[in-house]
Design a protein around this motif. Structure first.
Motif, PDB file in Angstrom:
ATOM      1  N   MET A   1       0.832  -1.189   0.000  1.00  0.00           N
ATOM      2  CA  MET A   1       0.000   0.000   0.000  1.00  0.00           C
ATOM      3  C   MET A   1       0.878   1.255   0.000  1.00  0.00           C
ATOM      4  O   MET A   1       1.970   1.261   0.544  1.00  0.00           O
ATOM      5  N   LEU A   2       0.354   2.305  -0.588  1.00  0.00           N
ATOM      6  CA  LEU A   2       1.080   3.557  -0.676  1.00  0.00           C
ATOM      7  C   LEU A   2       1.321   4.155   0.719  1.00  0.00           C
ATOM      8  O   LEU A   2       2.400   4.659   1.006  1.00  0.00           O
ATOM      9  N   TYR A   3       0.324   4.071   1.586  1.00  0.00           N
ATOM     10  CA  TYR A   3       0.463   4.621   2.933  1.00  0.00           C
ATOM     11  C   TYR A   3       1.598   3.932   3.678  1.00  0.00           C
ATOM     12  O   TYR A   3       2.401   4.577   4.343  1.00  0.00           O
ATOM     13  N   ASP A   4       1.684   2.621   3.580  1.00  0.00           N
ATOM     14  CA  ASP A   4       2.707   1.871   4.298  1.00  0.00           C
ATOM     15  C   ASP A   4       4.114   2.238   3.839  1.00  0.00           C
ATOM     16  O   ASP A   4       5.055   2.181   4.608  1.00  0.00           O
ATOM     17  N   ARG A   5       4.278   2.626   2.584  1.00  0.00           N
ATOM     18  CA  ARG A   5       5.597   3.017   2.086  1.00  0.00           C
ATOM     19  C   ARG A   5       6.015   4.387   2.600  1.00  0.00           C
ATOM     20  O   ARG A   5       7.193   4.679   2.726  1.00  0.00           O
ATOM     21  N   ARG A   6       5.045   5.260   2.873  1.00  0.00           N
ATOM     22  CA  ARG A   6       5.362   6.624   3.299  1.00  0.00           C
ATOM     23  C   ARG A   6       5.565   6.764   4.801  1.00  0.00           C
ATOM     24  O   ARG A   6       6.199   7.712   5.255  1.00  0.00           O
ATOM     25  N   VAL A   7       5.017   5.874   5.588  1.00  0.00           N
ATOM     26  CA  VAL A   7       5.086   5.994   7.045  1.00  0.00           C
ATOM     27  C   VAL A   7       6.483   5.633   7.521  1.00  0.00           C
ATOM     28  O   VAL A   7       7.044   4.617   7.130  1.00  0.00           O
ATOM     29  N   GLU A   8       7.044   6.500   8.356  1.00  0.00           N
ATOM     30  CA  GLU A   8       8.352   6.230   8.934  1.00  0.00           C
ATOM     31  C   GLU A   8       8.186   5.393  10.193  1.00  0.00           C
ATOM     32  O   GLU A   8       7.241   5.584  10.953  1.00  0.00           O
ATOM     33  N   PHE A   9       9.117   4.486  10.414  1.00  0.00           N
ATOM     34  CA  PHE A   9       9.088   3.730  11.660  1.00  0.00           C
ATOM     35  C   PHE A   9       9.676   4.609  12.750  1.00  0.00           C
ATOM     36  O   PHE A   9      10.756   5.159  12.609  1.00  0.00           O
ATOM     37  N   ARG A  10       8.939   4.743  13.795  1.00  0.00           N
ATOM     38  CA  ARG A  10       9.423   5.508  14.944  1.00  0.00           C
ATOM     39  C   ARG A  10       9.561   4.553  16.124  1.00  0.00           C
ATOM     40  O   ARG A  10       8.747   3.663  16.291  1.00  0.00           O
ATOM     41  N   ARG A  11      10.558   4.800  16.904  1.00  0.00           N
ATOM     42  CA  ARG A  11      10.759   3.922  18.047  1.00  0.00           C
ATOM     43  C   ARG A  11       9.599   4.079  19.021  1.00  0.00           C
ATOM     44  O   ARG A  11       9.017   5.162  19.115  1.00  0.00           O
ATOM     45  N   PRO A  12       9.251   3.030  19.730  1.00  0.00           N
ATOM     46  CA  PRO A  12       8.155   3.156  20.699  1.00  0.00           C
ATOM     47  C   PRO A  12       8.559   4.043  21.870  1.00  0.00           C
ATOM     48  O   PRO A  12       9.722   4.064  22.279  1.00  0.00           O
ATOM     49  N   PHE A  13       7.607   4.782  22.383  1.00  0.00           N
ATOM     50  CA  PHE A  13       7.851   5.660  23.525  1.00  0.00           C
ATOM     51  C   PHE A  13       7.552   4.915  24.814  1.00  0.00           C
ATOM     52  O   PHE A  13       6.744   3.993  24.839  1.00  0.00           O
ATOM     53  N   LYS A  14       8.194   5.337  25.886  1.00  0.00           N
ATOM     54  CA  LYS A  14       8.005   4.720  27.198  1.00  0.00           C
ATOM     55  C   LYS A  14       7.203   5.655  28.088  1.00  0.00           C
ATOM     56  O   LYS A  14       7.177   6.872  27.872  1.00  0.00           O
ATOM     57  N   ILE A  15       6.571   5.106  29.095  1.00  0.00           N
ATOM     58  CA  ILE A  15       5.815   5.917  30.052  1.00  0.00           C
ATOM     59  C   ILE A  15       6.791   6.851  30.772  1.00  0.00           C
ATOM     60  O   ILE A  15       7.867   6.441  31.193  1.00  0.00           O
ATOM     61  N   GLY A  16       6.397   8.121  30.871  1.00  0.00           N
ATOM     62  CA  GLY A  16       7.238   9.131  31.501  1.00  0.00           C
ATOM     63  C   GLY A  16       8.104   9.906  30.529  1.00  0.00           C
ATOM     64  O   GLY A  16       8.715  10.906  30.903  1.00  0.00           O
ATOM     65  N   GLU A  17       8.169   9.477  29.293  1.00  0.00           N
ATOM     66  CA  GLU A  17       8.990  10.148  28.287  1.00  0.00           C
ATOM     67  C   GLU A  17       8.272  11.394  27.760  1.00  0.00           C
ATOM     68  O   GLU A  17       7.057  11.407  27.617  1.00  0.00           O
ATOM     69  N   GLN A  18       9.030  12.446  27.460  1.00  0.00           N
ATOM     70  CA  GLN A  18       8.450  13.668  26.920  1.00  0.00           C
ATOM     71  C   GLN A  18       8.421  13.596  25.399  1.00  0.00           C
ATOM     72  O   GLN A  18       9.398  13.183  24.773  1.00  0.00           O
ATOM     73  N   VAL A  19       7.270  14.004  24.829  1.00  0.00           N
ATOM     74  CA  VAL A  19       7.083  13.965  23.378  1.00  0.00           C
ATOM     75  C   VAL A  19       6.432  15.263  22.908  1.00  0.00           C
ATOM     76  O   VAL A  19       5.882  16.022  23.693  1.00  0.00           O
ATOM     77  N   LEU A  20       6.515  15.505  21.597  1.00  0.00           N
ATOM     78  CA  LEU A  20       5.802  16.598  20.947  1.00  0.00           C
ATOM     79  C   LEU A  20       4.698  15.983  20.096  1.00  0.00           C
ATOM     80  O   LEU A  20       4.904  14.947  19.463  1.00  0.00           O
ATOM     81  N   MET A  21       3.528  16.623  20.058  1.00  0.00           N
ATOM     82  CA  MET A  21       2.401  16.134  19.285  1.00  0.00           C
ATOM     83  C   MET A  21       2.156  17.066  18.106  1.00  0.00           C
ATOM     84  O   MET A  21       2.156  18.286  18.248  1.00  0.00           O
ATOM     85  N   ARG A  22       1.932  16.482  16.931  1.00  0.00           N
ATOM     86  CA  ARG A  22       1.673  17.264  15.720  1.00  0.00           C
ATOM     87  C   ARG A  22       0.364  18.030  15.880  1.00  0.00           C
ATOM     88  O   ARG A  22      -0.638  17.490  16.314  1.00  0.00           O
TER      89      ARG A  22
END
Length: 100
Positions: A1-22
């Motif tokens: 699928m086209l979507y699957d080719r465009r999605v980047e693999f991101r490492r899984p986040f852990k509880i307590g980790e700080q992230v930014l949301m789009r």
């Protein structure tokens, strides 16, 4: 699928980790594209995460991991002592130039 080719693999986040949301609906053309930092407080199924924002306000819905990225705090601030020392050197240089 086209979507699957465009999605980047991101490492899984852990509880307590700080992230930014789009930000899916930015206020304007030059507004921030990322919101946060937010803290991961729970991990759902299929790569979703539960987040807690500023003032310990928890988001009601889970957020897909594709809309998150890791937050790294930049500590590039110059201490005030160094700025004051540089300002003193600059003024001394200006005074020497005026004397010549």
């Amino acid at each position: 699928m086209l979507y699957d080719r465009r999605v980047e693999f991101r490492r899984p986040f852990k509880i307590g980790e700080q992230v930014l949301m789009r930000d899916k609906i930015p206020q304007g053309k030059f507004s921030d594209k990322w919101l946060g930092p937010m803290v991961v407080v729970g991990i759902g199924g299929n790569g979703t995460y539960y987040l807690e924002g500023p003032n310990s306000r928890r988001l009601t819905a889970a957020v897909n991991g594709d809309n998150l990225k890791a937050f790294f705090e930049h500590r590039m601030m110059i201490p005030d002592v160094q700025v004051q020392r540089a300002m003193n050197q600059y003024h001394a240089w200006i005074d020497r130039r005026r004397e010549d």
